[in-house]
Design a protein around this motif. Sequence first.
Motif, PDB file in Angstrom:
ATOM      1  N   ASP A 253       2.929  11.526  11.626  1.00 10.42           N
ATOM      2  CA  ASP A 253       3.998  11.682  10.363  1.00 10.42           C
ATOM      3  C   ASP A 253       4.014  10.565   9.852  1.00 10.42           C
ATOM      4  N   PRO A 254       4.213  10.765   8.505  1.00  9.21           N
ATOM      5  CA  PRO A 254       4.281   9.552   7.524  1.00  9.21           C
ATOM      6  C   PRO A 254       5.637   8.765   7.684  1.00  9.21           C
ATOM      7  N   ALA A 255       6.815   9.670   8.147  1.00  6.74           N
ATOM      8  CA  ALA A 255       8.132   8.809   7.536  1.00  6.74           C
ATOM      9  C   ALA A 255       8.908   9.096   9.130  1.00  6.74           C
ATOM     10  N   ALA A 256       8.379   9.576  10.319  1.00 16.44           N
ATOM     11  CA  ALA A 256       9.069   9.536  11.383  1.00 16.44           C
ATOM     12  C   ALA A 256       9.392   8.254  11.794  1.00 16.44           C
TER      13      ALA A 256
ATOM     14  N   THR B 252       1.891   3.445  -3.134  1.00 16.74           N
ATOM     15  CA  THR B 252       0.690   4.380  -3.682  1.00 16.74           C
ATOM     16  C   THR B 252       0.401   5.513  -2.818  1.00 16.74           C
ATOM     17  N   VAL B 253       0.321   5.318  -1.471  1.00 16.09           N
ATOM     18  CA  VAL B 253       0.037   6.202  -0.502  1.00 16.09           C
ATOM     19  C   VAL B 253       1.151   6.237   0.573  1.00 16.09           C
ATOM     20  N   ARG B 254       1.720   7.528   0.571  1.00 16.31           N
ATOM     21  CA  ARG B 254       2.765   7.760   1.633  1.00 16.31           C
ATOM     22  C   ARG B 254       2.032   8.191   3.009  1.00 16.31           C
ATOM     23  N   SER B 255       1.697   7.204   4.012  1.00 17.71           N
ATOM     24  CA  SER B 255       1.125   7.825   4.784  1.00 17.71           C
ATOM     25  C   SER B 255       1.153   6.852   5.989  1.00 17.71           C
ATOM     26  N   LEU B 256       1.008   7.159   7.162  1.00 19.67           N
ATOM     27  CA  LEU B 256       1.295   6.135   8.436  1.00 19.67           C
ATOM     28  C   LEU B 256       0.325   5.084   8.324  1.00 19.67           C
ATOM     29  N   ASP B 257      -0.941   5.452   7.562  1.00 14.97           N
ATOM     30  CA  ASP B 257      -1.902   4.372   7.545  1.00 14.97           C
ATOM     31  C   ASP B 257      -1.525   3.331   6.616  1.00 14.97           C
ATOM     32  N   ALA B 258      -0.514   3.613   5.798  1.00 15.09           N
ATOM     33  CA  ALA B 258      -0.097   2.510   4.587  1.00 15.09           C
ATOM     34  C   ALA B 258       1.269   1.765   5.173  1.00 15.09           C
TER      35      ALA B 258
ATOM     36  N   ALA C   9       0.748  -1.011   0.008  1.00 12.11           N
ATOM     37  CA  ALA C   9      -0.102  -0.052   0.169  1.00 12.11           C
ATOM     38  C   ALA C   9       0.765   1.276   0.159  1.00 12.11           C
ATOM     39  N   TRP C  10       2.040   1.364   0.673  1.00 14.94           N
ATOM     40  CA  TRP C  10       2.694   2.485   0.711  1.00 14.94           C
ATOM     41  C   TRP C  10       3.437   2.850  -0.541  1.00 14.94           C
TER      42      TRP C  10
ATOM     43  N   ALA D 149       9.915   3.685   8.353  1.00  8.47           N
ATOM     44  CA  ALA D 149       8.955   3.809   7.391  1.00  8.47           C
ATOM     45  C   ALA D 149       9.461   2.728   6.292  1.00  8.47           C
ATOM     46  N   PRO D 150       8.211   2.253   5.522  1.00 13.23           N
ATOM     47  CA  PRO D 150       8.591   1.067   4.580  1.00 13.23           C
ATOM     48  C   PRO D 150       9.477   1.459   3.084  1.00 13.23           C
ATOM     49  N   TRP D 151       9.543   3.084   3.106  1.00 13.97           N
ATOM     50  CA  TRP D 151      10.113   3.406   2.011  1.00 13.97           C
ATOM     51  C   TRP D 151      11.517   3.873   2.334  1.00 13.97           C
ATOM     52  N   ASP D 152      11.989   3.762   3.682  1.00 16.95           N
ATOM     53  CA  ASP D 152      13.234   4.307   4.139  1.00 16.95           C
ATOM     54  C   ASP D 152      13.880   3.151   4.320  1.00 16.95           C
ATOM     55  N   ALA D 153      14.728   2.143   3.287  1.00 14.60           N
ATOM     56  CA  ALA D 153      15.431   0.866   3.429  1.00 14.60           C
ATOM     57  C   ALA D 153      16.733   1.106   3.740  1.00 14.60           C
ATOM     58  N   ALA D 154      17.539   2.122   3.792  1.00 16.08           N
ATOM     59  CA  ALA D 154      18.694   2.259   3.761  1.00 16.08           C
ATOM     60  C   ALA D 154      19.502   3.326   4.770  1.00 16.08           C
ATOM     61  N   PRO D 155      19.227   3.165   5.935  1.00 17.14           N
ATOM     62  CA  PRO D 155      19.799   4.332   6.633  1.00 17.14           C
ATOM     63  C   PRO D 155      21.276   4.129   6.704  1.00 17.14           C
ATOM     64  N   GLU D 156      21.794   5.290   7.269  1.00 19.76           N
ATOM     65  CA  GLU D 156      23.262   5.170   7.440  1.00 19.76           C
ATOM     66  C   GLU D 156      23.602   5.724   8.773  1.00 19.76           C
ATOM     67  N   THR D 157      24.750   5.303   9.429  1.00 21.67           N
ATOM     68  CA  THR D 157      25.140   6.020  10.828  1.00 21.67           C
ATOM     69  C   THR D 157      25.565   7.286  10.524  1.00 21.67           C
ATOM     70  N   LEU D 158      25.861   7.999  11.692  1.00 22.38           N
ATOM     71  CA  LEU D 158      26.400   9.298  11.562  1.00 22.38           C
ATOM     72  C   LEU D 158      27.488   9.408  10.774  1.00 22.38           C
ATOM     73  N   ASP D 159      28.396   8.344  10.665  1.00 25.78           N
ATOM     74  CA  ASP D 159      29.878   8.492  10.073  1.00 25.78           C
ATOM     75  C   ASP D 159      29.779   8.011   8.668  1.00 25.78           C
ATOM     76  N   GLY D 160      28.439   7.812   8.188  1.00 26.24           N
ATOM     77  CA  GLY D 160      28.131   7.325   6.721  1.00 26.24           C
ATOM     78  C   GLY D 160      28.320   5.738   6.420  1.00 26.24           C
TER      79      GLY D 160
END
Length: 507
Positions: free
Chosen positions: A271-274, A193-199, A190-191, A286-297
Amino acid sequence: MAYFVLPGRGKRVYRLALARRIVDGTARGARDRSAAGLARRRTRVLRRAMRPSRRLQIGLGPWLRALPARLPDPALTVALAKLEPGVRVAYVLLHIEGMPRFAVRDQLIELRVRRPWQVIEAADAVEAPPSRRPARFEPVPVRPVRNRSVLPLVTAAALTAVLVGALVVTERPPAAPAASLRLVTAAPDAWRTVRSLDAWPARGDLVRDDVFLREAATAWAAETGADRPGDAAQLLYAGRAAGGPLAVMRSGARLARYTPAGLEVRLAGADPAAPIALPGGRWLLAPWDAAPETLDGAALAVRDGVTAPVAPATPCGRGPLFHVGSRTVGALGGPRAPVLAYRSPDHRTTDPRSLDRRTSGAAPAERLGPAGRDFWNRLGCLTAERDRPVAEAVAWDFWAGRLPHGGGRADWTCTRLAFADGTGSSEAMLLTRAEPIRTGACDVGRPVSGTWWTAPDGARRYLAAAARGLTPHADGGLRTRTEGRLLVGTSPDPGGAVRVTARDRDR
């Protein structure tokens, strides 16, 4: 309608046979050809097609033998299969049946689809693939397929179930009572097509543990009084993020974390992404945030949408956490991680039109550099923890330099917090080497602030500063002088009320 609304599983021939069986099941005894009668039949067809019973897949032979010569193009079926059932219904009614939006809304309400207008917007956003053939079937007169009764088969199955149940009844624990609060989940895609917490889909290795989820729903219903028929909460996570079982649920702006030890409910906004805080320093993304990085990169490990343990480099546990895309999120004591922004003393802005509206002064989010991370590590422990969830926070170190009369180096910052409900608050602080001095509210778009200050020589002086491009001006009977962008004032009666404002330098 039944063909396109059915879940996209299996071959098209079986899908069409099942669709026709659903329609046949509503045709028997349906002699009311009025508009109201046809609307009731349409509702029955859609309800059965949205979530077809497994019983309907038994004995499809007669319907398979009655298939039409041509089937619709499979491209649209594949595209609709990725949507949740309510969105499929809305798409079919809008773009295949050609029904007006208000009629589609009424139909979705009849089918008990939540947030019908949002579902309709999601259906409008679907990009249908080009089709080689018309989506609708060619109109041909068809009669319900006659088939042998399945009553003997059903009766035999029921008797077998009774006998087996009697044999194992002493081995099974008593069934737990049904939870008064229903847990619902978003479709896995669902996410897209819809960028919201509901998705946000439900993630974790316990999303199919009915016993644990029933306990979680019952605990929240008891805590909040959500025991009316139809009350529901969205399941976001069910797994062992920190070793023990954990369920994360939400309803509106409230977020609940359940473990066998108890339940915690807090306001968290929509908030849809926090990211959402989990035990052990982990965060649900959030399901569309799949590649986080540490503060050092470096890459930050993620499993089922949950990060590896990560914590701010501060003694109080508040400060920058990690990068997600073009933004840096941090912990400020709430249940979700807000976006952190930083402006250096060299930053200049005098055009309010260039400012971000949500934070009333923060420029579009960008990753914190080393200076920004160091400053937020210092500021995080000085930022008061709020009851309301923070969506974004910007800190403008609008003046940095040496204080007069041996006061040492200092920074003057204006910090603006934007809350999830759309409101915000701001605070200015003079960060000296001794202790921070809170100097009241500030405008993060044109920061200026002033305060009475005791110098190392024991004298009381008034200090004021403004951002680059601005000049502080103090009213209050002071004798003032300016040292760079710092205003220093004295008075025979120190400690009196002073009004400080910012003026453009070119005036």
